[in-house]
Design a protein around this motif. Structure first.
Motif, mmCIF file in Angstrom:
data_model
loop_
_atom_site.group_PDB
_atom_site.id
_atom_site.type_symbol
_atom_site.label_atom_id
_atom_site.label_comp_id
_atom_site.label_asym_id
_atom_site.label_seq_id
_atom_site.Cartn_x
_atom_site.Cartn_y
_atom_site.Cartn_z
ATOM 1 N N TYR A 120 18.114 -2.934 4.685
ATOM 2 C CA TYR A 120 18.392 -4.041 5.595
ATOM 3 C C TYR A 120 17.142 -4.861 5.929
ATOM 4 C CZ TYR A 120 22.962 -1.940 6.434
ATOM 5 O OH TYR A 120 24.223 -1.433 6.276
ATOM 6 N N LEU A 121 15.982 -4.430 5.485
ATOM 7 C CA LEU A 121 14.740 -5.146 5.782
ATOM 8 C C LEU A 121 14.467 -6.215 4.736
ATOM 9 C CD1 LEU A 121 12.385 -2.168 6.722
ATOM 10 C CD2 LEU A 121 13.624 -3.657 8.273
ATOM 11 N N ASN A 122 13.868 -7.327 5.154
ATOM 12 C CA ASN A 122 13.380 -8.294 4.177
ATOM 13 C C ASN A 122 12.015 -7.849 3.674
ATOM 14 O OD1 ASN A 122 11.408 -9.120 6.091
ATOM 15 N ND2 ASN A 122 12.855 -10.564 6.992
ATOM 16 N N HIS A 123 11.439 -8.599 2.746
ATOM 17 C CA HIS A 123 10.214 -8.130 2.102
ATOM 18 C C HIS A 123 9.028 -8.117 3.063
ATOM 19 C CE1 HIS A 123 10.390 -12.525 1.471
ATOM 20 N NE2 HIS A 123 9.099 -12.492 1.675
ATOM 21 N N ILE A 124 9.016 -9.006 4.070
ATOM 22 C CA ILE A 124 7.914 -8.980 5.042
ATOM 23 C C ILE A 124 8.010 -7.731 5.911
ATOM 24 C CG2 ILE A 124 6.930 -10.172 7.030
ATOM 25 C CD1 ILE A 124 7.663 -12.794 5.772
ATOM 26 N N ASP A 125 9.212 -7.387 6.347
ATOM 27 C CA ASP A 125 9.393 -6.173 7.146
ATOM 28 C C ASP A 125 9.074 -4.920 6.330
ATOM 29 O OD1 ASP A 125 10.159 -7.589 9.367
ATOM 30 O OD2 ASP A 125 12.287 -7.540 8.860
ATOM 31 N N LYS A 126 9.414 -4.936 5.059
ATOM 32 C CA LYS A 126 9.087 -3.783 4.214
ATOM 33 C C LYS A 126 7.582 -3.618 4.082
ATOM 34 C CE LYS A 126 13.308 -4.239 1.461
ATOM 35 N NZ LYS A 126 13.875 -4.656 0.165
ATOM 36 N N GLY A 127 6.880 -4.746 3.917
ATOM 37 C CA GLY A 127 5.423 -4.657 3.829
ATOM 38 C C GLY A 127 4.798 -4.129 5.105
ATOM 39 N N LEU A 128 5.313 -4.539 6.262
ATOM 40 C CA LEU A 128 4.803 -4.017 7.526
ATOM 41 C C LEU A 128 5.156 -2.543 7.703
ATOM 42 C CD1 LEU A 128 5.714 -7.020 9.878
ATOM 43 C CD2 LEU A 128 3.458 -6.417 9.000
ATOM 44 N N SER A 129 6.340 -2.162 7.251
ATOM 45 C CA SER A 129 6.764 -0.765 7.401
ATOM 46 C C SER A 129 5.945 0.176 6.528
ATOM 47 C CB SER A 129 8.252 -0.633 7.051
ATOM 48 O OG SER A 129 9.045 -1.428 7.907
ATOM 49 N N MET A 130 5.454 -0.316 5.403
ATOM 50 C CA MET A 130 4.637 0.538 4.531
ATOM 51 C C MET A 130 3.309 0.921 5.184
ATOM 52 S SD MET A 130 5.300 -1.226 0.801
ATOM 53 C CE MET A 130 4.404 0.040 -0.090
ATOM 54 N N ARG A 131 2.921 0.211 6.243
ATOM 55 C CA ARG A 131 1.664 0.504 6.930
ATOM 56 C C ARG A 131 1.840 1.487 8.084
ATOM 57 N NH1 ARG A 131 -0.444 -5.399 8.393
ATOM 58 N NH2 ARG A 131 -2.145 -4.153 9.272
ATOM 59 N N VAL A 132 3.077 1.932 8.328
ATOM 60 C CA VAL A 132 3.330 2.809 9.466
ATOM 61 C C VAL A 132 2.822 4.220 9.188
ATOM 62 C CG1 VAL A 132 5.145 3.870 10.856
ATOM 63 C CG2 VAL A 132 5.267 1.438 10.283
ATOM 64 N N CYS A 133 3.253 4.808 8.077
ATOM 65 C CA CYS A 133 2.839 6.170 7.750
ATOM 66 C C CYS A 133 2.989 6.375 6.250
ATOM 67 C CB CYS A 133 3.664 7.211 8.526
ATOM 68 S SG CYS A 133 5.419 7.183 8.153
ATOM 69 N N ARG A 134 2.482 7.502 5.761
ATOM 70 C CA ARG A 134 2.517 7.786 4.327
ATOM 71 C C ARG A 134 3.947 8.021 3.848
ATOM 72 N NH1 ARG A 134 -1.310 9.111 0.758
ATOM 73 N NH2 ARG A 134 -2.842 9.249 2.446
ATOM 74 N N GLU A 135 4.770 8.642 4.705
ATOM 75 C CA GLU A 135 6.151 8.920 4.297
ATOM 76 C C GLU A 135 6.904 7.622 4.040
ATOM 77 O OE1 GLU A 135 10.275 10.947 6.019
ATOM 78 O OE2 GLU A 135 8.531 10.651 7.326
ATOM 79 N N TRP A 136 6.755 6.672 4.940
ATOM 80 C CA TRP A 136 7.459 5.403 4.756
ATOM 81 C C TRP A 136 6.920 4.657 3.530
ATOM 82 C CZ3 TRP A 136 8.787 2.542 9.941
ATOM 83 C CH2 TRP A 136 9.567 3.408 10.727
ATOM 84 N N LYS A 137 5.641 4.748 3.285
ATOM 85 C CA LYS A 137 5.077 4.088 2.109
ATOM 86 C C LYS A 137 5.635 4.689 0.827
ATOM 87 C CE LYS A 137 0.734 2.950 -0.186
ATOM 88 N NZ LYS A 137 -0.742 3.058 -0.153
ATOM 89 N N ASP A 138 5.755 6.020 0.788
ATOM 90 C CA ASP A 138 6.319 6.672 -0.398
ATOM 91 C C ASP A 138 7.790 6.304 -0.592
ATOM 92 O OD1 ASP A 138 3.877 7.861 -0.792
ATOM 93 O OD2 ASP A 138 4.419 9.733 0.227
ATOM 94 N N LEU A 139 8.515 6.105 0.512
ATOM 95 C CA LEU A 139 9.918 5.711 0.398
ATOM 96 C C LEU A 139 10.066 4.264 -0.083
ATOM 97 C CD1 LEU A 139 11.373 7.253 3.694
ATOM 98 C CD2 LEU A 139 11.809 8.054 1.365
ATOM 99 N N LEU A 140 9.192 3.400 0.381
ATOM 100 C CA LEU A 140 9.339 1.979 0.112
ATOM 101 C C LEU A 140 8.819 1.554 -1.256
ATOM 102 C CD1 LEU A 140 8.486 0.620 3.647
ATOM 103 C CD2 LEU A 140 10.608 0.211 2.417
ATOM 104 N N VAL A 141 8.158 2.434 -1.984
ATOM 105 C CA VAL A 141 7.734 2.082 -3.344
ATOM 106 C C VAL A 141 8.859 2.304 -4.350
ATOM 107 C CG1 VAL A 141 5.301 2.524 -2.914
ATOM 108 C CG2 VAL A 141 6.762 4.389 -3.703
#
Length: 447
Positions: A120-141
Motif C-alpha cells: 500500500y506504500l508508494n515508492h517514497i514511503d518505501k524508501g523512508l521505510s527502508m531506513r527504519v530497521c534492517r528487517e524492513w530493509k530486507d523485506l522491501l528489497v
C-alpha cells in the motif's frame, strides 16, 4: 496513520488507516491539538505526492469511472485516500502479558501480511521505510513490491543542504533523483506491471528516454499492463525556452516524434500484455502499425501531439480494425475547420465507451459501433478559417447515433430514455443543441 480518541465509556481507541500507513514512518511532523493531544502527519513532500492528480486514469476520468464531470471534481477534492478506516479497541491489541499496547504490533505479523502491508506504500514511503530497521530493509528489497512505478511523483524540492534559490538548479536535483531511482530499480529488476512516465524524451540534457530503454533491455516491461506514457513534455520542468523561432520549434517536435516512433516500435514487440495505454500520438503509418500489435488492449487514451499533424481516415480505420478487444477509447484530435473540413467515420465491433469531447474540429459523418453504450462529445471548433454554418452540410448527430449506435444508453451526462430511437424528446433536443453541428441544432454563423 494512528490517532487516539476516547469512546463513550472513556476507553481509548486506535484508528488505523491501512492504505495510508503513516504509522510505519519513524520520522514525522508533530502536531498538537487544542486539547493537548498529539497527532502525527507526514511531511510537506509526502503531502505533495498524495495530492498529485493525473489527468486520465481509471479513478478520475469520467469515461472510465462512469461518473459525471462534476462528480469527478467533487470526489477528487474530498478524497485523498480510498477505503474506510478500521477502528479497533485497544483491548483487542494485546501482547503476551495481556497488556494493552499503544501501537499496532507490526513486528508480530506473519511474513505474508507484512508484505501485503508494504504494497500500500508508494515508492517514497518505501524508501523512508527502508531506513527504519534492517528487517524492513530486507523485506522491501523484494522485487515484487516494486511492480508499480510512478517515476513522475518526486517533488520539485531540494535537500536542505543545497543552498540555492534558482529553479533551474532545483530541477537538476529533481532530474538526478529520478535517474537514481531508475538505477535502483534496474538493480532490483522487478517485473513492472504499472508504469507512469511523464517526461520529455526529446530533451537531450535530461536523457529520460535512457530510463525506458534500460527497462526494455533488462526485460522489466514484459509484464507491463498499464502504461501512462506522456512523452512530449515534463510537467515538473520549469518553463524556459532556448528556441528562438517557429522553425526551431517545428524541428524539435519532429525530432521528438522520431524518438517516440523508434522506441514505440521496440516496446510493442516486447510489452504485448498492455491492456491500458495513455499517450500522445503522432498518427504516422509506423506508429499505427505498432499500436495494432497490442492485441490485449482494452482501454486507449490518445492525446494530440502536434496541432499541425492531422489524422487520416485510413489510419483511423486501420487502428480500429487492428484492435479487436478495444472497449474504451478517448480520442483527442485537432482538425482545422474551414472549406477543407472532412467528417470522419468510426467503426468498431468491440467498442463500448467512446469519448471525443476533447477534440477540436472533429465532426462525425457516420458511426458503426453496435456495442457502444456511452458516448461523450463536445462542439469545439478549432482556430481555423471562420466559415458560415449554412455553407457546410454536416449530418445530424442524432441520425448518426441512431444508425450507428443503436445500443447507446448515455450521451454525455444524460441517460437516454427508452423512446429515444422513436422520437427526439425535449431534454434530448436540448442536449443536441449543445453538441450537434448540423444546421438544425447549430445556431450562430461560425463553425
Amino acid at each position: 496513520m494512528e490517532t487516539k480518541e476516547h469512546g463513550k465509556n472513556g476507553k481509548k481507541k486506535v484508528l488505523l488507516k491501512p492504505k495510508s500507513l503513516r504509522y510505519l514512518r519513524r520520522k514525522s511532523q508533530n502536531y498538537h491539538k487544542d486539547d493537548g493531544s498529539q497527532c502525527y502527519y507526514g511531511t510537506d513532500e509526502e503531502e505533495y505526492v498524495y495530492r498529485t492528480v493525473h489527468r486520465y486514469s481509471s479513478n478520475n476520468f469520467p469515461l472510465f469511472s462512469n461518473m459525471s464531470d462534476d462528480e469527478v471534481i467533487k470526489n477528487s477534492k474530498s478524497k485523498q485516500f480510498t477505503g474506510q478506516p478500521m477502528v479497533l479497541s485497544q483491548r483487542q491489541v494485546k501482547n503476551k502479558e495481556n497488556e494493552t499496547l499503544e501501537t499496532f504490533p507490526f513486528q508480530s505479523l506473519p511474513y505474508e501480511l507484512k508484505m501485503k502491508v508494504f504494497t500500500y506504500l508508494n515508492h517514497i514511503d518505501k524508501g523512508l521505510s527502508m531506513r527504519v530497521c534492517r528487517e524492513w530493509k530486507d523485506l522491501l528489497v523484494n522485487p515484487a513490491l516494486w511492480s508499480t512505478v510512478m517515476l513522475c511523483d518526486f517533488p520539485m524540492t531540494c535537500m536542505p543542504s543545497r543552498n540555492h534559490l534558482q529553479s533551474s538548479h532545483c530541477y537538476l536535483c529533481y532530474n538526478e533523483r529520478v535517474h537514481m531511482f531508475a538505477r535502483y530499480l534496474q538493480i532490483l529488476g522487478p517485473p513492472i506491471k504499472y508504469l507512469d512516465f511523464k517526461f520529455d524524451i526529446g530533451e537531450p540534457d535530461d536523457n529520460y528516454i535512457e530510463i525506458l530503454q534500460n527497462f526494455l533491455s533488462k526485460g522489466n516491461l514484459q509484464s507491463l499492463g498499464h502504461f501512462n506514457f506522456n512523452w512530449k513534455e515534463t510537467p515538473s520542468r520549469p518553463f524556459w525556452s532556448d528556441w528562438s523561432n517557429c522553425n526551431d520549434i517545428v524541428f524539435r517536435q519532429r525530432y521528438r516524434g522520431r524518438i517516440f516512433v523508434y522506441f514505440f516500435d521496440d516496446l510493442t514487440k516486447v510489452a504485448t500484455k498492455i491492456t491500458t495505454l495513455l499517450l500522445p500520438f503522432d498518427w504516422s503509418d509506423r506508429s499505427v502499425m505498432c499500436l495494432t500489435r497490442l492485441q490485449n488492449l482494452h482501454t486507449l487514451v490518445i492525446e494530440k501531439y502536434f496541432v499541425f499533424q492531422a489524422m487520416k481516415q485510413d489510419l483511423l480505420d486501420k487502428m480500429m480494425d487492428g484492435l479487436p478487444n478495444l472497449k474504451r477509447l478517448m480520442l483527442e484530435v485537432w482538425s482545422p475547420s474551414g472549406p477543407g473540413l472532412v467528417p470522419y467515420t468510426i467503426r468498431s465491433k468491440s467498442l463500448e465507451f467512446l469519448d471525443i469531447s476533447q477534440s477540436r474540429g472533429l465532426y462525425l459523418k457516420a458511426l458503426d459501433i453496435p456495442k457502444m453504450i456511452r458516448f461523450r462529445v463536445a462542439r469545439r471548433p478549432w482556430n481555423g478559417p471562420l466559415v458560415c454554418a449554412d455553407k457546410i452540410a454536416l449530418p445530424c448527430l442524432y441520425n448518426t447515433l441512431l444508425e450507428g449506435a443503436p445500443g447507446l444508453h448515455k450521451l454525455n451526462d444524460h441517460y437516454l430514455e427508452e423512446s429515444w430511437k422513436d422520437n427526439v424528446y425535449s431534454t434530448l433536443e436540448e442536449v443536441l443543441k449543445v453538441v450537434c453541428s448540423c444546421r438544425r441544432h447549430k445556431t450562430g454563423w461560425a463553425m
